[in-house]
Design a protein around this motif. Sequence first.
Motif, short mmCIF file in Angstrom:
data_model
loop_
_atom_site.label_atom_id
_atom_site.label_comp_id
_atom_site.label_asym_id
_atom_site.label_seq_id
_atom_site.Cartn_x
_atom_site.Cartn_y
_atom_site.Cartn_z
N ASP A 79 71.14 64.28 48.00
CA ASP A 79 71.92 63.81 49.14
C ASP A 79 73.04 64.79 49.47
O ASP A 79 73.67 65.35 48.58
CB ASP A 79 72.50 62.43 48.81
CG ASP A 79 73.21 61.80 49.98
OD1 ASP A 79 72.93 62.19 51.13
OD2 ASP A 79 74.03 60.91 49.74
N TYR A 144 73.99 68.94 58.74
CA TYR A 144 73.92 67.54 58.31
C TYR A 144 75.09 66.75 58.87
O TYR A 144 74.92 65.67 59.42
CB TYR A 144 73.89 67.47 56.78
CG TYR A 144 74.19 66.11 56.22
CD1 TYR A 144 73.23 65.13 56.18
CD2 TYR A 144 75.47 65.82 55.73
CE1 TYR A 144 73.52 63.87 55.67
CE2 TYR A 144 75.76 64.58 55.22
CZ TYR A 144 74.79 63.60 55.20
OH TYR A 144 75.08 62.36 54.70
N ARG A 145 76.30 67.30 58.74
CA ARG A 145 77.49 66.60 59.26
C ARG A 145 77.44 66.45 60.77
O ARG A 145 77.80 65.41 61.30
CB ARG A 145 78.76 67.33 58.84
CG ARG A 145 79.11 67.08 57.37
CD ARG A 145 80.44 67.64 56.97
NE ARG A 145 81.56 67.28 57.78
CZ ARG A 145 82.38 66.24 57.57
NH1 ARG A 145 82.14 65.44 56.56
NH2 ARG A 145 83.41 66.01 58.35
N LYS A 148 74.98 63.74 61.60
CA LYS A 148 75.54 62.43 61.25
C LYS A 148 76.53 61.97 62.32
O LYS A 148 76.54 60.80 62.72
CB LYS A 148 76.23 62.54 59.88
CG LYS A 148 76.58 61.24 59.24
CD LYS A 148 77.07 61.49 57.83
CE LYS A 148 77.57 60.22 57.21
NZ LYS A 148 78.07 60.42 55.87
N ARG A 149 77.36 62.90 62.80
CA ARG A 149 78.32 62.57 63.87
C ARG A 149 77.59 62.21 65.16
O ARG A 149 77.97 61.28 65.87
CB ARG A 149 79.26 63.74 64.12
CG ARG A 149 80.54 63.68 63.33
CD ARG A 149 81.58 64.64 63.86
NE ARG A 149 81.08 65.99 64.05
CZ ARG A 149 81.00 66.92 63.09
NH1 ARG A 149 81.40 66.63 61.89
NH2 ARG A 149 80.53 68.11 63.36
N ALA A 152 76.16 58.73 64.85
CA ALA A 152 77.24 57.74 64.94
C ALA A 152 77.72 57.59 66.37
O ALA A 152 77.97 56.47 66.84
CB ALA A 152 78.39 58.14 64.03
#
Length: 166
Positions: A79, A144-145, A148-149, A152
Amino acid sequence: MGAARHFAADPNSVFSNTGPFMYLGAAMFLGAALALVALLWSFYIDVNEAGMTVRARGATTRLPWSSVEMLTAAKRGTDWGNPILEIRVAPGVRIRRRFGLGHEGRRAYGLLSLESFNLPPEQVVAILDKYSGGRVDAQDYLNYRAGKRAVAQWLTEQQRTRDRIN
């Protein structure tokens, strides 16, 4: 056996073997106290044009950029939730008071979780990349970040749309 003989010779004597255990207990307490103090020592990384300064557990190591081969964001398990900043150094270079894994004559050290810095991970990576001259490999983590943002943000927009319809 000696205690039994001594006790038989003098019924008023008191045999005690607490001496060795008292010293052993004191040594263990001192070791535990020192381990706790070592955990409380600060850890910091200072980055500038000349290189990096890493202070870990009270020992300071100065690394010129020529001794740093690569800085990476390494997964913990499978992860990307909380990756660790890992540094691979040139042969013969060590960071004091840190445990490094050896690989082909080089050492790799896990320094600190990218989420533990005072700055957002994107800024940490940008600063390291700026000063290191391109020795940073963290693009997978940054992707990845960003993903993810984006998810969201999309979910937030979907919720707002549902709220307006209802």
